[in-house]
Enzyme design. Structure first.
Site, PDB file in Angstrom:
ATOM      1  N   HIS A  68     -18.529 -10.284 -15.796  1.00  0.00           N
ATOM      2  CA  HIS A  68     -18.187  -9.672 -16.479  1.00  0.00           C
ATOM      3  C   HIS A  68     -17.405 -10.937 -17.706  1.00  0.00           C
ATOM      4  O   HIS A  68     -16.992 -10.416 -18.479  1.00  0.00           O
ATOM      5  CB  HIS A  68     -16.973  -9.533 -15.505  1.00  0.00           C
ATOM      6  CG  HIS A  68     -15.533  -9.669 -15.990  1.00  0.00           C
ATOM      7  ND1 HIS A  68     -15.326  -8.230 -16.802  1.00  0.00           N
ATOM      8  CD2 HIS A  68     -14.557 -10.230 -16.100  1.00  0.00           C
ATOM      9  CE1 HIS A  68     -14.413  -8.601 -16.856  1.00  0.00           C
ATOM     10  NE2 HIS A  68     -13.438  -9.473 -16.747  1.00  0.00           N
ATOM     11  N   GLU A 124       0.804  -1.204   0.193  1.00  0.00           N
ATOM     12  CA  GLU A 124       0.173  -0.156   0.208  1.00  0.00           C
ATOM     13  C   GLU A 124       0.618   1.437  -0.186  1.00  0.00           C
ATOM     14  O   GLU A 124       0.419   2.160  -0.657  1.00  0.00           O
ATOM     15  CB  GLU A 124      -1.003  -0.137   0.895  1.00  0.00           C
ATOM     16  CG  GLU A 124      -1.644   1.148   1.406  1.00  0.00           C
ATOM     17  CD  GLU A 124      -2.419   1.544   0.566  1.00  0.00           C
ATOM     18  OE1 GLU A 124      -3.319   2.445   0.546  1.00  0.00           O
ATOM     19  OE2 GLU A 124      -3.326   1.013  -0.861  1.00  0.00           O
ATOM     20  N   HIS A 154      -3.100  -8.979 -16.713  1.00  0.00           N
ATOM     21  CA  HIS A 154      -4.835  -9.272 -17.256  1.00  0.00           C
ATOM     22  C   HIS A 154      -4.668  -8.028 -17.148  1.00  0.00           C
ATOM     23  O   HIS A 154      -5.273  -7.369 -18.181  1.00  0.00           O
ATOM     24  CB  HIS A 154      -5.166 -10.408 -16.159  1.00  0.00           C
ATOM     25  CG  HIS A 154      -6.799 -10.377 -16.604  1.00  0.00           C
ATOM     26  ND1 HIS A 154      -7.829 -10.876 -17.778  1.00  0.00           N
ATOM     27  CD2 HIS A 154      -7.720  -9.660 -16.450  1.00  0.00           C
ATOM     28  CE1 HIS A 154      -9.109 -10.815 -18.283  1.00  0.00           C
ATOM     29  NE2 HIS A 154      -9.566 -10.178 -17.061  1.00  0.00           N
ATOM     30  N   HIS A 165       2.382   1.393  -3.662  1.00  0.00           N
ATOM     31  CA  HIS A 165       1.887   1.824  -4.529  1.00  0.00           C
ATOM     32  C   HIS A 165       1.510   4.014  -3.964  1.00  0.00           C
ATOM     33  O   HIS A 165       0.750   4.943  -5.346  1.00  0.00           O
ATOM     34  CB  HIS A 165       0.572   1.871  -3.952  1.00  0.00           C
ATOM     35  CG  HIS A 165      -0.695   2.337  -5.275  1.00  0.00           C
ATOM     36  ND1 HIS A 165      -1.032   1.882  -7.244  1.00  0.00           N
ATOM     37  CD2 HIS A 165      -1.908   2.678  -4.223  1.00  0.00           C
ATOM     38  CE1 HIS A 165      -1.681   2.607  -7.126  1.00  0.00           C
ATOM     39  NE2 HIS A 165      -3.062   3.003  -6.049  1.00  0.00           N
ATOM     40  N   HIS A 205     -12.214   2.752  -9.721  1.00  0.00           N
ATOM     41  CA  HIS A 205     -10.693   3.740  -9.216  1.00  0.00           C
ATOM     42  C   HIS A 205      -9.760   3.244 -10.617  1.00  0.00           C
ATOM     43  O   HIS A 205      -9.225   4.031 -11.459  1.00  0.00           O
ATOM     44  CB  HIS A 205     -10.517   2.866  -7.871  1.00  0.00           C
ATOM     45  CG  HIS A 205      -8.562   3.856  -7.330  1.00  0.00           C
ATOM     46  ND1 HIS A 205      -7.615   2.876  -8.085  1.00  0.00           N
ATOM     47  CD2 HIS A 205      -8.850   4.428  -6.610  1.00  0.00           C
ATOM     48  CE1 HIS A 205      -7.123   4.081  -7.326  1.00  0.00           C
ATOM     49  NE2 HIS A 205      -7.901   4.950  -6.983  1.00  0.00           N
TER      50      HIS A 205
END
Length: 301
Positions: A214, A58, A276, A61, A123
């Protein structure tokens, strides 16, 4: 001066990719609360003492996102001054800064106050718009258009429709993919392409609907891009940027589908999951460039 701007543009584009992958890594490893309910500090400390893997992910990032924000700001201002005469420059500069700030605010709000899964799923897509803006700015700085004489490129209304529609639809597919991650629906279905290959049926709960929704949306995107690639091979062989652009798009969407399947087969292998995210990032960048080319084609023809 222009050479330094080019280096900055390339570096900023690469950092933006790391921001996107970093965000995906935070989500996939469940590290969103690695720094507790504190932002921008970790647990209210400038140098946290209780180090955990989630905290490292975290915090890394956040640091990369902060660096990226500064680089985007410098690039946007510099590009505005250096190539502001190009019509798209100012608009792209604004988009890159605005959406990067927006994704940072959503991330901060999620940490401090919490957000629903449906809001958090935005996001990645918001960051993607900022990346696409930086990517297009980089192409303008390198004068890619002049290398194949973009002003002479003619894109008819049928191809223009496919470009706009696929770009919008791909964004919706990206949202559904982010929703799969944020609702923890990734492994709700043990098989692929159906939820249960030996017992075909409609989804039985919200998580199965999210997952299969999806997959269905991604399958339609694959078939749509395959169809447009077929049209381009038949009718646009002389327009090399469209010809190769759509072939690359088809390769990317194919790899995206394969990676999605292997996420299930590997039971959520982290590296495959990050690939991906990378494939869809590259695909969205190419689609964004097609939109720019189509807008120019309409202006010149």
């Amino acid at each position: 001066m222009r050479r330094t701007l080019k280096w900055l543009a390339v570096a900023t584009t690469i950092v933006m990719i790391f921001i996107l992958l970093g965000g995906a890594l935070v989500t996939k490893t469940g590290s969103g609360m690695g720094c507790g309910k504190s932002w921008p500090l970790c647990h209210g400390q400038f140098l946290p003492t209780d180090i955990t893997p989630e905290l490292i992910i975290e915090l890394a990032h956040r640091l990369v996102s902060g660096l990226g924000g500064l680089m985007v700001l410098v690039l946007s201002i510099w590009a505005w001054k250096a190539i502001g005469h190009i019509r798209e420059t100012k608009f792209l500069s604004f988009l890159s800064i605005f959406f990067l700030l927006l994704q940072g605010l959503i991330g901060a709000a999620a940490v401090v106050w919490g957000q629903s899964d449906f809001v958090l799923a935005l996001h990645f897509g918001i960051s993607l718009i900022s990346f696409a803006s930086v990517f297009l700015l980089t192409l303008l700085i390198f004068e890619i258009d002049k290398k194949f004489d973009a002003e002479s490129l003619f894109i008819d209304k049928r191809m223009g429709f496919h470009i706009i529609a696929i770009s919008i639809y791909s964004y919706l597919v990206i949202y559904t993919g982010a929703l799969v991650r944020h609702t923890n629906s990734s492994l709700i279905c043990r098989d692929w392409p159906l939820c249960l290959n030996d017992s075909p049926s409609l989804p039985g709960n919200l998580y199965e609907w999210v997952q299969m929704g999806h997959r269905t949306a991604a399958g339609i995107l694959f078939l749509w891009i395959a169809y447009v690639t077929f049209l381009v091979i038949r009718h646009y062989k002389k327009e090399k940027v469209l010809y190769w652009g759509w072939i690359i798009s088809f390769i990317l969407v194919s790899m995206q589908v394969i990676a999605g399947a292997f996420i299930i087969f590997s039971r959520l292998n982290l590296y495959i999951a990050l690939m991906h995210a990378l494939f869809i990032t590259c695909l969205f960048g190419i689609l964004s460039y097609f939109i720019l080319l189509y807008s120019r084609s309409r202006r010149y023809h």
